[in-house]
Design a protein around this motif. Structure first.
Motif, PDB file in Angstrom:
ATOM      1  N   THR A  75     -13.925   2.964  -7.392  1.00 25.20           N
ATOM      2  CA  THR A  75     -12.791   3.497  -8.144  1.00 25.20           C
ATOM      3  C   THR A  75     -11.495   2.835  -7.694  1.00 25.20           C
ATOM      4  OG1 THR A  75     -12.318   5.293  -6.597  1.00 25.20           O
ATOM      5  CG2 THR A  75     -13.950   5.741  -8.337  1.00 25.20           C
ATOM      6  N   ARG A  76     -10.467   3.072  -8.484  1.00 22.73           N
ATOM      7  CA  ARG A  76      -9.147   2.516  -8.190  1.00 22.73           C
ATOM      8  C   ARG A  76      -8.649   2.932  -6.806  1.00 22.73           C
ATOM      9  NH1 ARG A  76      -4.296   4.937  -8.650  1.00 22.73           N
ATOM     10  NH2 ARG A  76      -5.197   6.760  -9.672  1.00 22.73           N
ATOM     11  N   LYS A  77      -8.741   4.223  -6.506  1.00 24.12           N
ATOM     12  CA  LYS A  77      -8.252   4.706  -5.208  1.00 24.12           C
ATOM     13  C   LYS A  77      -9.108   4.179  -4.064  1.00 24.12           C
ATOM     14  CE  LYS A  77      -6.036   8.971  -6.824  1.00 24.12           C
ATOM     15  NZ  LYS A  77      -6.028  10.452  -6.760  1.00 24.12           N
ATOM     16  N   ALA A  78     -10.420   4.079  -4.285  1.00 25.86           N
ATOM     17  CA  ALA A  78     -11.311   3.574  -3.232  1.00 25.86           C
ATOM     18  C   ALA A  78     -10.979   2.127  -2.909  1.00 25.86           C
ATOM     19  CB  ALA A  78     -12.765   3.712  -3.669  1.00 25.86           C
TER      20      ALA A  78
ATOM     21  N   ASN B  97      -8.014   0.581  -3.276  1.00 21.90           N
ATOM     22  CA  ASN B  97      -6.743   0.498  -2.558  1.00 21.90           C
ATOM     23  C   ASN B  97      -6.858   1.040  -1.139  1.00 21.90           C
ATOM     24  OD1 ASN B  97      -5.032  -0.867  -4.357  1.00 21.90           O
ATOM     25  ND2 ASN B  97      -4.781   0.960  -5.609  1.00 21.90           N
ATOM     26  N   SER B  98      -7.753   1.994  -0.932  1.00 21.04           N
ATOM     27  CA  SER B  98      -8.017   2.455   0.435  1.00 21.04           C
ATOM     28  C   SER B  98      -8.679   1.347   1.246  1.00 21.04           C
ATOM     29  CB  SER B  98      -8.912   3.697   0.391  1.00 21.04           C
ATOM     30  OG  SER B  98      -9.235   4.129   1.685  1.00 21.04           O
ATOM     31  N   TYR B  99      -9.616   0.634   0.637  1.00 19.71           N
ATOM     32  CA  TYR B  99     -10.292  -0.482   1.295  1.00 19.71           C
ATOM     33  C   TYR B  99      -9.295  -1.582   1.658  1.00 19.71           C
ATOM     34  CZ  TYR B  99     -13.689  -4.311   1.887  1.00 19.71           C
ATOM     35  OH  TYR B  99     -14.432  -5.358   2.373  1.00 19.71           O
TER      36      TYR B  99
ATOM     37  N   ARG C  26      -6.225  -1.221   2.447  1.00 21.70           N
ATOM     38  CA  ARG C  26      -5.187  -0.786   3.372  1.00 21.70           C
ATOM     39  C   ARG C  26      -5.202  -1.673   4.632  1.00 21.70           C
ATOM     40  NH1 ARG C  26      -6.174   4.861   3.900  1.00 21.70           N
ATOM     41  NH2 ARG C  26      -5.148   5.031   1.864  1.00 21.70           N
TER      42      ARG C  26
ATOM     43  N   TRP D  75      -2.698  -4.846  -2.856  1.00 23.79           N
ATOM     44  CA  TRP D  75      -3.076  -3.657  -3.603  1.00 23.79           C
ATOM     45  C   TRP D  75      -3.438  -4.049  -5.027  1.00 23.79           C
ATOM     46  CZ3 TRP D  75       0.684  -0.147  -6.559  1.00 23.79           C
ATOM     47  CH2 TRP D  75       1.753  -0.875  -7.078  1.00 23.79           C
TER      48      TRP D  75
ATOM     49  N   ASP E 177      -2.893   1.516 -12.882  1.00 21.85           N
ATOM     50  CA  ASP E 177      -2.998   2.925 -12.492  1.00 21.85           C
ATOM     51  C   ASP E 177      -2.962   3.826 -13.720  1.00 21.85           C
ATOM     52  OD1 ASP E 177      -2.688   5.463 -11.499  1.00 21.85           O
ATOM     53  OD2 ASP E 177      -0.767   5.098 -10.507  1.00 21.85           O
TER      54      ASP E 177
ATOM     55  N   ASP F 259      -8.581   8.798 -11.223  1.00 21.53           N
ATOM     56  CA  ASP F 259      -9.242   7.899 -10.277  1.00 21.53           C
ATOM     57  C   ASP F 259     -10.491   7.322 -10.946  1.00 21.53           C
ATOM     58  OD1 ASP F 259      -9.762   6.483  -7.976  1.00 21.53           O
ATOM     59  OD2 ASP F 259     -10.812   8.152  -6.996  1.00 21.53           O
TER      60      ASP F 259
ATOM     61  N   GLU G  14       5.434   9.666  -3.737  1.00 23.60           N
ATOM     62  CA  GLU G  14       4.079  10.082  -4.112  1.00 23.60           C
ATOM     63  C   GLU G  14       4.101  11.426  -4.836  1.00 23.60           C
ATOM     64  OE1 GLU G  14       1.653  10.016  -0.635  1.00 23.60           O
ATOM     65  OE2 GLU G  14       1.789   7.833  -0.401  1.00 23.60           O
TER      66      GLU G  14
END
Length: 496
Positions: free
Chosen positions: A146-149, A151-153, A155, A160, A164, A168, A348
């Protein structure tokens, strides 16, 4: 004498019933054997745990976030790799079974509804980030990422992925629907950010739209197969890998909120900011109804009037120039002073409130359902269409808060409707058709980012013309001659 040898009608009837019963029993036995054969073939590929007939699982995979009714598939499979997707597709091809790809189910046009039954390919188990090339600003992901996963990866890398859509969503699902979102005015939509796709066609063939493993930033080699699949909504193939552009995280970010005395003033400011060449990252419009709903739902305290949410990205020096220009323009249109969101936490919360607009709209009328319209017009026509749409809502007594990615000319009416009120349902349907045709009359589109799915097939023909739609049908027939890939979506229904 011959009459004595003729059986009675009653006896003939009994014999016919016994024969019919045997035929039905034989047919049922054959059908049962065929079903067992299909299930056995699917399980041999995915394993016992990779095939589900459970009613709850099928219901979950037969609906998205749209108002379209749930149409569950006959079976859900959970492949773990492209080889399994290909093998499963070959089974479906052999047995003439529809194939419906499923990512996270966050679509808004009924794209995952199994209108002809068949097999849902749930891709959640394919969730690996496969290749990251930070020096080249690209990454390859499987469809369960997913999109959030992602961007977490990313980090800690300084990179990025900015597209968006709010939810998610899975990145390959975002490619399939040509998703967009709040950052598109600066970074583009999925169509501009996909470099290559791996996809499985209806017959199980695996293709790479830009060549296996290739990651060029541009190419002039042949037909653009990548963008043929971007936005195809699962009707041409199942996307099993996507190679995506990445961007450097800006040195500085700042967000601001500005209220206006009228819709016209807010939208005029948007157009003028873009015409001034300000490289704004986000510029979102909320009308007075929407800002009031967000205030209530997200515990905010902004003025209840047409409002812009803005975000600027860049170096400290460039931000100062961007902000000064934007603030001068907004104030010349009667806008308030900017209310700033400087630190990451405040930003945020601000953008979460914008992304929660769907739920905020629903909260205006508890127990009702929501439907999001999705038109897009050239920037110069944006003030006119929003003002006319606002008037249309008022005249027809409809609850439809307006929010939009106005930097792209794209906006949504979040229609909140009582599903058990036929009169209101009809008024909403007529309004949405008027809105779409109003956008078409202004040289726009009936869908900026949600896709065609089930609900906009007739409008697609009006927008593109029958000749262009016929070309689309020829492409579909060539890649999927049995019409097994997500049948009934985008193009008008054709029998299997």
């Amino acid at each position: 004498m011959l009459l004595g040898f003729r059986p009675s009608l009653r006896l003939l009837s009994h014999r016919h019933q016994r024969l019919q019963s045997r035929c039905v029993q034989s047919e049922n036995t054959a059908t049962s054997a065929a079903v067992d054969s299909v299930l056995s073939a699917l399980r041999s590929i995915c394993g016992e745990d990779g095939v589900s007939l459970g009613a709850a699982v099928r219901e979950q995979h037969g609906r998205d976030e749209s108002v379209h009714r749930c149409c569950p598939p006959d079976v859900v499979v959970f492949p773990r790799c492209v080889e399994e997707v290909s093998a499963l597709a070959k089974v479906c091809q052999h047995h003439n079974l529809p194939i419906i790809p499923f990512g996270t189910g966050t679509g808004l046009e009924g794209g995952v509804s199994a209108v002809k039954g068949g097999v849902c390919f749930s891709l959640r188990n394919m969730d690996q980030v496969l290749d990251l090339h930070p020096e080249d600003f690209d990454v390859t992901v499987e469809p369960g990422v997913t999109r959030k996963a992602l961007n977490s990866y990313l980090r800690g890398t300084g990179l990025w992925f900015p597209v968006d859509p709010g939810a998610d969503a899975s990145l390959c699902g975002m490619a399939a629907t040509s998703a967009s979102g709040t950052n598109a005015v600066r970074y583009g939509t999925m169509r501009e950010n996909v470099l290559n796709l791996e996809a499985v066609l209806a017959d199980g063939t695996v293709i790479h739209t830009a060549g296996k493993g290739r990651r060029p930033r541009k190419t002039a080699a042949g037909y653009n197969l990548t963008n043929l699949l971007v936005g195809s909504e699962g009707t041409l193939g199942i996307i099993t890998k996507a190679t995506l552009r990445l961007y450097g995280i800006p040195e500085a970010m700042v967000s601001a909120v500005c209220s206006f005395p009228s819709v016209q003033a807010a939208v005029d400011s948007t157009v003028q900011i873009l015409q001034a060449g300000v490289p704004i990252a986000r510029i979102e419009f909320l009308d007075d109804v929407m800002i009031d709903a967000c205030n209530r739902f997200s515990s905010l305290s902004y003025a209840v009037s047409p409002t812009l949410f803005l975000e600027f990205h860049g170096s400290e020096r460039s931000l100062e120039e961007q902000v000064l220009t934007a603030e001068d323009i907004t104030q010349s249109n009667g806008g308030s002073d900017f209310q700033w969101a400087l630190d990451a936490g405040t930003r945020e919360r601000l953008w979460k409130a914008r992304h929660d607009a769907w739920y905020a709209a629903l909260a205006l009328r508890p127990g009702c359902k929501a439907y999001a319209t999705d038109v897009c017009v050239p920037l110069s026509r944006l003030p006119q269409i929003i003002v006319e749409t606002k008037q249309d809502l008022i005249e027809n007594r409809l609850t439809g808060p307006i929010a939009g990615h106005v930097g792209d000319g794209n906006f949504h009416c979040l229609m909140v409707v009582e599903p058990n009120d036929p009169d209101e349902l009809q008024r909403v349907q007529m309004f949405t058709e008027r809105l779409a045709r109003r956008a078409l009359a202004m040289d726009g589109t009936c869908t900026g980012e949600h896709g065609v799915g089930l609900g906009k097939r007739a409008l697609l023909c009006e927008e593109l013309g029958p000749e262009a739609v016929q070309v689309m049908q020829h492409l579909k027939d060539s890649l999927d001659p049995k019409n097994l890939m997500n049948p009934g979506k985008i193009l008008q229904q054709r029998e299997l």
